[in-house]
Design a protein around this motif. Structure first.
Motif, PDB file in Angstrom:
ATOM      1  N   VAL A   1       0.752  -1.224   0.044  1.00 49.01           N
ATOM      2  CA  VAL A   1      -0.121  -0.022  -0.130  1.00 49.01           C
ATOM      3  C   VAL A   1       0.775   1.358   0.103  1.00 49.01           C
ATOM      4  CG1 VAL A   1      -1.714   1.504   1.354  1.00 49.01           C
ATOM      5  CG2 VAL A   1      -1.973  -1.161   1.046  1.00 49.01           C
ATOM      6  N   LEU A   2       1.909   1.358   0.939  1.00 49.51           N
ATOM      7  CA  LEU A   2       2.683   2.561   0.838  1.00 49.51           C
ATOM      8  C   LEU A   2       3.593   2.578  -0.431  1.00 49.51           C
ATOM      9  CD1 LEU A   2       4.450   2.161   4.340  1.00 49.51           C
ATOM     10  CD2 LEU A   2       2.325   3.913   3.582  1.00 49.51           C
ATOM     11  N   TYR A   3       3.955   1.695  -1.259  1.00 49.98           N
ATOM     12  CA  TYR A   3       4.690   1.744  -2.380  1.00 49.98           C
ATOM     13  C   TYR A   3       3.780   2.197  -3.490  1.00 49.98           C
ATOM     14  CZ  TYR A   3       9.586   1.149  -3.079  1.00 49.98           C
ATOM     15  OH  TYR A   3      10.795   1.434  -2.874  1.00 49.98           O
ATOM     16  N   LEU A   4       2.464   1.580  -3.399  1.00 49.83           N
ATOM     17  CA  LEU A   4       1.428   2.063  -4.430  1.00 49.83           C
ATOM     18  C   LEU A   4       1.308   3.758  -4.240  1.00 49.83           C
ATOM     19  CD1 LEU A   4      -0.554   1.317  -6.591  1.00 49.83           C
ATOM     20  CD2 LEU A   4      -2.186   1.010  -4.955  1.00 49.83           C
ATOM     21  N   THR A   5       1.233   4.161  -2.985  1.00 48.73           N
ATOM     22  CA  THR A   5       1.160   5.492  -2.973  1.00 48.73           C
ATOM     23  C   THR A   5       2.289   6.489  -3.452  1.00 48.73           C
ATOM     24  OG1 THR A   5       1.786   5.606  -0.486  1.00 48.73           O
ATOM     25  CG2 THR A   5      -0.666   5.223  -0.843  1.00 48.73           C
ATOM     26  N   ALA A   6       3.550   5.775  -2.942  1.00 45.67           N
ATOM     27  CA  ALA A   6       4.734   6.387  -3.405  1.00 45.67           C
ATOM     28  C   ALA A   6       4.801   6.390  -5.110  1.00 45.67           C
ATOM     29  CB  ALA A   6       5.789   5.635  -3.037  1.00 45.67           C
ATOM     30  N   PHE A   7       4.393   5.467  -5.560  1.00 43.56           N
ATOM     31  CA  PHE A   7       4.273   5.182  -7.119  1.00 43.56           C
ATOM     32  C   PHE A   7       3.579   6.024  -7.662  1.00 43.56           C
ATOM     33  CE2 PHE A   7       1.834   3.473 -10.596  1.00 43.56           C
ATOM     34  CZ  PHE A   7       2.758   3.729 -11.627  1.00 43.56           C
ATOM     35  N   LEU A   8       2.374   6.462  -7.395  1.00 39.89           N
ATOM     36  CA  LEU A   8       1.313   7.299  -7.703  1.00 39.89           C
ATOM     37  C   LEU A   8       1.856   8.726  -7.809  1.00 39.89           C
ATOM     38  CD1 LEU A   8      -2.093   5.866  -6.394  1.00 39.89           C
ATOM     39  CD2 LEU A   8      -0.992   5.622  -8.872  1.00 39.89           C
ATOM     40  N   ALA A   9       2.415   8.929  -6.386  1.00 41.65           N
ATOM     41  CA  ALA A   9       3.000  10.268  -6.346  1.00 41.65           C
ATOM     42  C   ALA A   9       4.209  10.588  -7.417  1.00 41.65           C
ATOM     43  CB  ALA A   9       3.352  10.600  -5.083  1.00 41.65           C
ATOM     44  N   ASN A  10       4.899   9.606  -7.631  1.00 43.22           N
ATOM     45  CA  ASN A  10       5.936   9.668  -8.399  1.00 43.22           C
ATOM     46  C   ASN A  10       5.601   9.730  -9.869  1.00 43.22           C
ATOM     47  OD1 ASN A  10       8.581   9.526  -9.585  1.00 43.22           O
ATOM     48  ND2 ASN A  10       9.030   7.515  -8.934  1.00 43.22           N
ATOM     49  N   ALA A  11       4.634   8.966 -10.151  1.00 47.59           N
ATOM     50  CA  ALA A  11       4.271   9.304 -11.647  1.00 47.59           C
ATOM     51  C   ALA A  11       3.559  10.327 -11.868  1.00 47.59           C
ATOM     52  CB  ALA A  11       3.406   7.934 -11.790  1.00 47.59           C
ATOM     53  N   ALA A  12       2.812  10.763 -11.080  1.00 48.57           N
ATOM     54  CA  ALA A  12       1.881  11.980 -11.353  1.00 48.57           C
ATOM     55  C   ALA A  12       2.804  13.088 -11.280  1.00 48.57           C
ATOM     56  CB  ALA A  12       0.978  12.198  -9.947  1.00 48.57           C
ATOM     57  N   SER A  13       4.024  13.028 -10.827  1.00 48.21           N
ATOM     58  CA  SER A  13       4.874  14.250 -10.455  1.00 48.21           C
ATOM     59  C   SER A  13       5.856  14.362 -11.840  1.00 48.21           C
ATOM     60  CB  SER A  13       5.739  14.318  -9.326  1.00 48.21           C
ATOM     61  OG  SER A  13       4.899  14.397  -8.225  1.00 48.21           O
ATOM     62  N   VAL A  14       5.944  13.297 -12.500  1.00 49.83           N
ATOM     63  CA  VAL A  14       6.709  13.578 -13.738  1.00 49.83           C
ATOM     64  C   VAL A  14       6.241  14.057 -14.740  1.00 49.83           C
ATOM     65  CG1 VAL A  14       7.921  11.903 -15.607  1.00 49.83           C
ATOM     66  CG2 VAL A  14       7.696  10.925 -13.378  1.00 49.83           C
TER      67      VAL A  14
END
Length: 180
Positions: free
Chosen positions: A116-129
């Motif tokens: 769950v934590l990595y999913l939120t981190a991935f979404l934040a990362n992908a949205a910021s690219v």
């Protein structure tokens, strides 16, 4: 009767070590080489390797310009270190010293929370690219987003397999805490 002590071997302890061929006892630590050959161990090693790639890609860029990358960096580094610690606990057999802890449940909960934590981190990362915002580090952040989803999927697979292990043990703490 004079040759009695020379011909008789006495044993003062009846303790016999029952270990599998892939476990080696070293003082109070036993190396579990079977972990490295199992699906769970291979997934943990893959999480450690890909997680290292993920956070080094973020750290090599100027990630402080986008606030979301602080969360991504925190999750990536924290879970990388905790996965190394959990792997060492399981590999060195330290978990055998804590019989009151249901280790299959601990591993399952850890993997679920990590997913769950990595999913939120991935979404934040992908949205910021964004190729328009920071052209210099666009490749780093895009690659970090790719490796972020790979690590998320690895933790998801670990959650599934640790759930299967927990279910096979009996699904409760009593099944793994009773000494045999």
């Amino acid at each position: 009767m004079a040759d009695f002590p020379a011909n008789v071997a006495t044993v003062t302890s009846s303790h016999q070590s029952q270990q599998s061929s892939s476990t080696y006892q070293l003082a109070s630590v036993s190396l579990d080489l079977g972990l490295v050959k199992s699906i769970d161990g291979l997934l943990m090693l893959a999480e450690i390797g890909v997680g290292l790639l993920h956070w080094t890609l973020i750290a090599s860029a100027f990630y402080t310009m986008v606030p979301a990358y602080g969360w991504v960096m925190f999750v990536a580094v924290t879970l990388w270190v905790l996965t190394i610690v959990l792997f060492l606990i399981l590999f060195l057999g330290v978990h055998h010293n804590f019989n009151s802890v249901s280790w299959p449940m601990v591993v399952m909960v850890y993997n679920g929370v990590s997913t769950v934590l990595y999913l939120t981190a991935f979404l934040a990362n992908a949205a910021s690219v964004s190729p328009y915002y920071n052209k210099l580090y666009y490749g780093h952040m895009a690659a970090a987003a790719f490796f972020g989803i790979i690590v998320t999927l690895l933790y998801g697979a670990s959650t599934f397999f640790s759930y299967m292990t927990w279910r096979d043990v009996g699904g409760n703490a009593a099944g793994s805490t009773v000494p045999t």
